[in-house]
Design a protein around this motif. Structure first.
Motif, PDB file in Angstrom:
ATOM      1  N   GLN A  81       0.820  -1.205   0.000  1.00 49.39           N
ATOM      2  CA  GLN A  81       0.000   0.000   0.000  1.00 49.39           C
ATOM      3  C   GLN A  81       0.862   1.265   0.000  1.00 49.39           C
ATOM      4  O   GLN A  81       0.597   2.215  -0.726  1.00 49.39           O
ATOM      5  CB  GLN A  81      -0.917   0.002   1.226  1.00 49.39           C
ATOM      6  CG  GLN A  81      -2.035  -1.027   1.166  1.00 49.39           C
ATOM      7  CD  GLN A  81      -2.971  -0.899   2.338  1.00 49.39           C
ATOM      8  OE1 GLN A  81      -2.591  -0.419   3.403  1.00 49.39           O
ATOM      9  NE2 GLN A  81      -4.211  -1.323   2.158  1.00 49.39           N
ATOM     10  N   LEU A  82       1.881   1.244   0.834  1.00 50.05           N
ATOM     11  CA  LEU A  82       2.756   2.405   0.933  1.00 50.05           C
ATOM     12  C   LEU A  82       3.519   2.640  -0.362  1.00 50.05           C
ATOM     13  O   LEU A  82       3.672   3.773  -0.814  1.00 50.05           O
ATOM     14  CB  LEU A  82       3.732   2.227   2.088  1.00 50.05           C
ATOM     15  CG  LEU A  82       4.563   3.454   2.464  1.00 50.05           C
ATOM     16  CD1 LEU A  82       3.658   4.603   2.876  1.00 50.05           C
ATOM     17  CD2 LEU A  82       5.529   3.124   3.583  1.00 50.05           C
TER      18      LEU A  82
ATOM     19  N   GLY B 138       2.499   1.788  -3.288  1.00 51.96           N
ATOM     20  CA  GLY B 138       1.546   2.289  -4.262  1.00 51.96           C
ATOM     21  C   GLY B 138       1.348   3.785  -4.131  1.00 51.96           C
ATOM     22  O   GLY B 138       1.312   4.518  -5.131  1.00 51.96           O
ATOM     23  N   TRP B 139       1.258   4.266  -2.867  1.00 53.97           N
ATOM     24  CA  TRP B 139       1.119   5.702  -2.644  1.00 53.97           C
ATOM     25  C   TRP B 139       2.383   6.442  -3.070  1.00 53.97           C
ATOM     26  O   TRP B 139       2.314   7.515  -3.663  1.00 53.97           O
ATOM     27  CB  TRP B 139       0.842   5.955  -1.158  1.00 53.97           C
ATOM     28  CG  TRP B 139       0.620   7.403  -0.848  1.00 53.97           C
ATOM     29  CD1 TRP B 139      -0.522   8.122  -1.041  1.00 53.97           C
ATOM     30  CD2 TRP B 139       1.578   8.316  -0.304  1.00 53.97           C
ATOM     31  NE1 TRP B 139      -0.338   9.431  -0.644  1.00 53.97           N
ATOM     32  CE2 TRP B 139       0.931   9.584  -0.183  1.00 53.97           C
ATOM     33  CE3 TRP B 139       2.901   8.198   0.111  1.00 53.97           C
ATOM     34  CZ2 TRP B 139       1.577  10.694   0.323  1.00 53.97           C
ATOM     35  CZ3 TRP B 139       3.539   9.310   0.616  1.00 53.97           C
ATOM     36  CH2 TRP B 139       2.891  10.547   0.720  1.00 53.97           C
ATOM     37  N   HIS B 140       3.540   5.829  -2.808  1.00 55.37           N
ATOM     38  CA  HIS B 140       4.809   6.440  -3.215  1.00 55.37           C
ATOM     39  C   HIS B 140       4.897   6.540  -4.732  1.00 55.37           C
ATOM     40  O   HIS B 140       5.362   7.547  -5.270  1.00 55.37           O
ATOM     41  CB  HIS B 140       5.977   5.626  -2.663  1.00 55.37           C
ATOM     42  CG  HIS B 140       7.303   6.007  -3.247  1.00 55.37           C
ATOM     43  ND1 HIS B 140       7.953   5.227  -4.181  1.00 55.37           N
ATOM     44  CD2 HIS B 140       8.089   7.089  -3.057  1.00 55.37           C
ATOM     45  CE1 HIS B 140       9.085   5.817  -4.526  1.00 55.37           C
ATOM     46  NE2 HIS B 140       9.196   6.931  -3.862  1.00 55.37           N
TER      47      HIS B 140
ATOM     48  N   GLN C 243       2.444   6.854  -6.792  1.00 50.61           N
ATOM     49  CA  GLN C 243       1.509   7.855  -7.277  1.00 50.61           C
ATOM     50  C   GLN C 243       1.953   9.281  -6.951  1.00 50.61           C
ATOM     51  O   GLN C 243       1.652  10.211  -7.699  1.00 50.61           O
ATOM     52  CB  GLN C 243       0.123   7.603  -6.663  1.00 50.61           C
ATOM     53  CG  GLN C 243      -0.543   6.322  -7.141  1.00 50.61           C
ATOM     54  CD  GLN C 243      -1.872   6.073  -6.453  1.00 50.61           C
ATOM     55  OE1 GLN C 243      -2.312   6.875  -5.624  1.00 50.61           O
ATOM     56  NE2 GLN C 243      -2.512   4.962  -6.788  1.00 50.61           N
ATOM     57  N   HIS C 244       2.630   9.436  -5.840  1.00 53.91           N
ATOM     58  CA  HIS C 244       3.055  10.769  -5.402  1.00 53.91           C
ATOM     59  C   HIS C 244       4.540  10.740  -5.006  1.00 53.91           C
ATOM     60  O   HIS C 244       4.874  10.951  -3.834  1.00 53.91           O
ATOM     61  CB  HIS C 244       2.201  11.242  -4.218  1.00 53.91           C
ATOM     62  CG  HIS C 244       0.733  11.104  -4.419  1.00 53.91           C
ATOM     63  ND1 HIS C 244      -0.002  12.003  -5.162  1.00 53.91           N
ATOM     64  CD2 HIS C 244      -0.148  10.153  -3.992  1.00 53.91           C
ATOM     65  CE1 HIS C 244      -1.269  11.635  -5.172  1.00 53.91           C
ATOM     66  NE2 HIS C 244      -1.390  10.519  -4.465  1.00 53.91           N
TER      67      HIS C 244
ATOM     68  N   ALA D  17       6.058  12.106  -1.426  1.00 55.55           N
ATOM     69  CA  ALA D  17       6.598  11.091  -0.517  1.00 55.55           C
ATOM     70  C   ALA D  17       8.032  11.431  -0.127  1.00 55.55           C
ATOM     71  O   ALA D  17       8.407  11.318   1.046  1.00 55.55           O
ATOM     72  CB  ALA D  17       6.536   9.714  -1.173  1.00 55.55           C
TER      73      ALA D  17
END
Length: 218
Positions: free
Chosen positions: A36-37, A39-41, A43-44, A48
């Motif tokens: 999950q982390l 994936g967020w990294h 995307q951004h 991050a």
């Protein structure tokens, strides 16, 4: 197994708002949150990196425990090259801010609290100058935050303090970033015995010995 527990601590630190009850931490759980982390990294990436840098800088500047944990996390998130840039700059900037706070805000308290150690540091700086700071950064004898506080009471310039600290902390930073990168690749418990993990264990174990040897040579 100790390294797997270390990886569990990373997951806890990452997910400050996630309450993991005792017994729920497992390799599968860690992989889930890591995915999950990541994936967020992905995307951004810039956000991050910026948040990680600010968090690390504050931890270093305010002497909050967890810098090693953050370094390992940086290896898992950003890899070796980007992680090295982020961690090295954040750690050195934080250390410099801590030194300046000691010099201009906490001078009297540091002198009272660490008077005996300060005398030793003053002799070392008079004898070896910046090379003494370099040796302190290499060897894990004096805690990170104590070095920052004591150096604030010396006459070393800000620029020299920054550069010597950066170079002196770099070997440990690279080793722990690599540890984070290897931990992020674990798929099963059997992977702990993979060549990459064995090399990582060896580097962590040899780092203090190698640092002391190099400091002695310097």
């Amino acid at each position: 197994m100790r390294k797997l527990l270390f990886a569990a601590l990373i997951a806890i630190f990452i997910l400050l708002l996630v309450n993991l009850s005792p017994g729920t931490i497992s390799l599968t759980t860690l992989q889930h949150y890591q995915s999950q982390l990541m994936g967020w990294h992905n995307q951004h990436p810039q956000l991050a990196a910026a948040l990680f840098f600010i968090c690390y800088l504050l931890v270093a500047a305010l002497s909050i425990p967890g810098a090693t944990l953050l370094t390992v996390l940086g290896g898992a998130l950003f890899g070796l090259i980007e992680g090295t840039v982020l961690v090295a700059l954040a750690a050195t900037s934080g250390a410099t801010l801590a030194m300046l706070m000691s010099r201009y805000l906490l001078h009297d308290w540091v002198q009272r609290r660490f008077g005996r150690m300060m005398a030793t540091v003053n002799r070392g700086m008079e004898r070896d100058g910046a090379r003494y700071l370099f040796a302190l950064r290499l060897t894990p004898v004096v805690p990170f935050f104590v070095i920052n506080l004591l150096m604030g009471l010396t006459t070393i310039s800000i620029g020299r303090y920054f550069m010597v600290s950066l170079i002196g902390m770099l070997p440990a930073i690279v080793v722990y970033l690599n540890a984070g990168r290897e931990l992020s690749r674990l798929q099963t418990l059997a992977d702990v015995l993979s060549p990459g993990m064995m090399l990582m264990f060896a580097l962590i174990g040899l780092l203090p010995l190698a640092s002391r040897w190099l400091a002695g040579k310097r």
